[in-house]
Design a protein around this motif. Structure first.
Motif, PDB file in Angstrom:
ATOM      1  N   GLU A  53      -3.226  21.736   4.936  1.00 44.07           N
ATOM      2  CA  GLU A  53      -2.808  21.107   5.053  1.00 44.07           C
ATOM      3  C   GLU A  53      -3.051  19.544   4.044  1.00 44.07           C
ATOM      4  N   LYS A  54      -4.300  19.251   4.315  1.00 43.95           N
ATOM      5  CA  LYS A  54      -4.795  18.248   3.138  1.00 43.95           C
ATOM      6  C   LYS A  54      -3.640  17.994   2.521  1.00 43.95           C
ATOM      7  N   LEU A  55      -3.598  19.208   1.251  1.00 43.95           N
ATOM      8  CA  LEU A  55      -2.541  19.114   0.400  1.00 43.95           C
ATOM      9  C   LEU A  55      -0.697  18.613   0.547  1.00 43.95           C
ATOM     10  N   ARG A  56      -0.156  18.895   1.908  1.00 41.72           N
ATOM     11  CA  ARG A  56       0.947  18.359   2.978  1.00 41.72           C
ATOM     12  C   ARG A  56       0.688  16.859   2.771  1.00 41.72           C
ATOM     13  N   LEU A  57      -0.147  16.600   3.478  1.00 41.33           N
ATOM     14  CA  LEU A  57      -0.472  15.267   3.687  1.00 41.33           C
ATOM     15  C   LEU A  57      -0.466  14.546   2.387  1.00 41.33           C
ATOM     16  N   TYR A  58      -1.232  14.725   1.518  1.00 41.03           N
ATOM     17  CA  TYR A  58      -1.009  14.083   0.499  1.00 41.03           C
ATOM     18  C   TYR A  58       0.813  13.821   0.476  1.00 41.03           C
ATOM     19  N   ALA A  59       0.835  14.957  -0.296  1.00 42.53           N
ATOM     20  CA  ALA A  59       2.784  15.243  -0.714  1.00 42.53           C
ATOM     21  C   ALA A  59       3.397  14.331   0.495  1.00 42.53           C
ATOM     22  N   TYR A  60       3.488  14.499   1.435  1.00 44.61           N
ATOM     23  CA  TYR A  60       3.890  13.686   2.730  1.00 44.61           C
ATOM     24  C   TYR A  60       3.582  11.595   2.145  1.00 44.61           C
ATOM     25  N   HIS A  61       2.166  11.923   2.471  1.00 46.03           N
ATOM     26  CA  HIS A  61       1.435   9.745   1.707  1.00 46.03           C
ATOM     27  C   HIS A  61       2.535   9.428   0.340  1.00 46.03           C
ATOM     28  N   LYS A  62       2.199  10.498  -0.874  1.00 47.92           N
ATOM     29  CA  LYS A  62       3.281  10.634  -1.632  1.00 47.92           C
ATOM     30  C   LYS A  62       5.074   9.976  -1.981  1.00 47.92           C
ATOM     31  N   TRP A  63       5.436  10.698  -0.919  1.00 41.00           N
ATOM     32  CA  TRP A  63       6.581  10.746  -1.213  1.00 41.00           C
ATOM     33  C   TRP A  63       7.004   9.400   0.334  1.00 41.00           C
ATOM     34  N   ILE A  64       5.622   9.263   1.258  1.00 37.83           N
ATOM     35  CA  ILE A  64       6.122   8.200   1.105  1.00 37.83           C
ATOM     36  C   ILE A  64       5.937   6.860   0.778  1.00 37.83           C
ATOM     37  N   GLY A  65       4.804   6.799  -0.176  1.00 34.91           N
ATOM     38  CA  GLY A  65       5.102   5.548  -0.846  1.00 34.91           C
ATOM     39  C   GLY A  65       6.345   5.295  -1.720  1.00 34.91           C
ATOM     40  N   ILE A  66       6.612   6.378  -1.995  1.00 37.51           N
ATOM     41  CA  ILE A  66       8.203   6.432  -3.421  1.00 37.51           C
ATOM     42  C   ILE A  66       9.228   6.093  -2.515  1.00 37.51           C
ATOM     43  N   THR A  67       8.742   6.115  -1.868  1.00 39.25           N
ATOM     44  CA  THR A  67      10.597   5.455  -0.528  1.00 39.25           C
ATOM     45  C   THR A  67      10.185   3.666  -0.798  1.00 39.25           C
ATOM     46  N   VAL A  68       8.643   3.889   0.053  1.00 39.07           N
ATOM     47  CA  VAL A  68       8.240   2.633   0.363  1.00 39.07           C
ATOM     48  C   VAL A  68       8.791   1.229  -1.032  1.00 39.07           C
ATOM     49  N   LEU A  69       8.518   2.213  -2.549  1.00 41.31           N
ATOM     50  CA  LEU A  69       8.483   1.255  -3.422  1.00 41.31           C
ATOM     51  C   LEU A  69      10.247   1.060  -3.539  1.00 41.31           C
ATOM     52  N   GLY A  70      11.133   1.547  -3.661  1.00 44.24           N
ATOM     53  CA  GLY A  70      12.181   2.372  -3.956  1.00 44.24           C
ATOM     54  C   GLY A  70      13.039   0.899  -3.357  1.00 44.24           C
ATOM     55  N   LEU A  71      12.558   0.655  -1.304  1.00 45.23           N
ATOM     56  CA  LEU A  71      12.828   0.368  -0.543  1.00 45.23           C
ATOM     57  C   LEU A  71      12.544  -1.337  -0.892  1.00 45.23           C
ATOM     58  N   ALA A  72      11.056  -1.533  -0.992  1.00 48.06           N
ATOM     59  CA  ALA A  72      10.816  -2.652  -1.136  1.00 48.06           C
ATOM     60  C   ALA A  72      11.160  -3.634  -2.578  1.00 48.06           C
ATOM     61  N   LEU A  73      11.007  -2.369  -3.688  1.00 49.53           N
ATOM     62  CA  LEU A  73      12.551  -2.902  -4.974  1.00 49.53           C
ATOM     63  C   LEU A  73      13.862  -3.516  -4.337  1.00 49.53           C
ATOM     64  N   ALA A  74      14.457  -2.804  -3.136  1.00 45.56           N
ATOM     65  CA  ALA A  74      15.433  -2.985  -2.638  1.00 45.56           C
ATOM     66  C   ALA A  74      15.914  -4.306  -2.389  1.00 45.56           C
ATOM     67  N   ARG A  75      14.605  -4.553  -1.411  1.00 42.90           N
ATOM     68  CA  ARG A  75      14.441  -5.858  -0.570  1.00 42.90           C
ATOM     69  C   ARG A  75      13.863  -6.807  -1.187  1.00 42.90           C
ATOM     70  N   SER A  76      13.584  -6.434  -2.342  1.00 39.11           N
ATOM     71  CA  SER A  76      13.033  -7.903  -3.100  1.00 39.11           C
ATOM     72  C   SER A  76      14.958  -8.160  -3.029  1.00 39.11           C
ATOM     73  N   VAL A  77      15.544  -7.316  -4.590  1.00 41.11           N
ATOM     74  CA  VAL A  77      16.860  -8.655  -4.895  1.00 41.11           C
ATOM     75  C   VAL A  77      17.503  -8.696  -3.913  1.00 41.11           C
ATOM     76  N   TRP A  78      17.296  -8.095  -2.540  1.00 36.29           N
ATOM     77  CA  TRP A  78      18.407  -8.693  -1.414  1.00 36.29           C
ATOM     78  C   TRP A  78      17.678 -10.283  -1.092  1.00 36.29           C
ATOM     79  N   ARG A  79      16.621  -9.763  -0.882  1.00 35.26           N
ATOM     80  CA  ARG A  79      16.021 -11.817  -1.013  1.00 35.26           C
ATOM     81  C   ARG A  79      16.881 -11.838  -1.771  1.00 35.26           C
ATOM     82  N   LEU A  80      15.945 -12.104  -2.814  1.00 36.94           N
ATOM     83  CA  LEU A  80      16.398 -12.610  -3.851  1.00 36.94           C
ATOM     84  C   LEU A  80      18.147 -13.972  -4.409  1.00 36.94           C
ATOM     85  N   THR A  81      18.799 -12.457  -3.690  1.00 34.65           N
ATOM     86  CA  THR A  81      20.624 -12.176  -3.715  1.00 34.65           C
ATOM     87  C   THR A  81      21.151 -12.946  -2.806  1.00 34.65           C
TER      88      THR A  81
END
Length: 190
Positions: A53-81
């Motif tokens: 369960e802990k390993l699964r939660l770590y995987a979910y946490h990482k997936w969410i983090g990478i998704t947030v990173l990608g979306l935050a980059l997209a949001r930053s570009v959108w905000r600048l343009t």
């Protein structure tokens, strides 16, 4: 012969609209939901005993983090343009605090997942996004560096938590006390 001149966005010009674009609104709420989920999982998984369960939660946490990173980059570009709505009338200190808060939110939405990725790399465990793609290690395995990075990741995650609370408090103040359009502009989907 008529020519069509497209306006060029320059921060501070009169091109500001009365509301955020649909893309900005969707990215805002999607990132907000993911940050909430990622923080909740992260705060709860660290105290669990080692288990599937802990390993699964770590995987979910990482997936969410990478998704947030990608979306935050997209949001930053959108905000600048794309222009943002003009600020509501408010004292200068409130506008300064709002702009500082937004800057910190953007910086932390990028820094927290990036530090998590760096930390995972330093521990020697790969980030396998959605069990499909193994992301590259950003640094070689290094236990001392991993300890520093996990501390920075944790500290900045808590900073993000408190900045988000400040952001929410500001939005509620605009809605309930000032009764202006600040919060409604981020709730409209059109």
């Amino acid at each position: 012969v008529q020519t069509c001149a497209l306006p060029i966005f320059q921060p501070g010009t009169a091109l500001r609209s009365s509301g955020y674009t649909r893309t900005a609104v969707v990215l805002h709420w999607l990132i907000a939901l993911l940050v909430l989920c990622g923080f909740t999982i992260g705060a709860n998984m660290v105290d669990l005993h080692m288990s599937p369960e802990k390993l699964r939660l770590y995987a979910y946490h990482k997936w969410i983090g990478i998704t947030v990173l990608g979306l935050a980059l997209a949001r930053s570009v959108w905000r600048l343009t794309h222009p943002v709505p003009a600020d509501e009338p408010a004292p200068r200190w409130q506008r300064t605090l709002a702009h500082l808060t937004h800057g910190l939110l953007y910086g932390l939405m990028l820094a927290v997942p990036m530090l998590g990725w760096l930390y995972t790399s330093a521990t020697g465990y790969p980030v396998v996004y959605l069990k499909l793609w193994q992301l590259p290690d950003l640094v070689p395995k290094n236990a001392a560096l991993a300890r520093v990075l996990v501390g920075a990741h944790t500290w900045l995650a808590w900073a993000l938590f408190w900045i988000v609370l400040l952001h929410v408090a500001g939005a509620l103040k605009h809605q309930l006390i000032d009764r202006d359009t600040t919060m409604r502009r981020m709730l409209r989907w059109g």
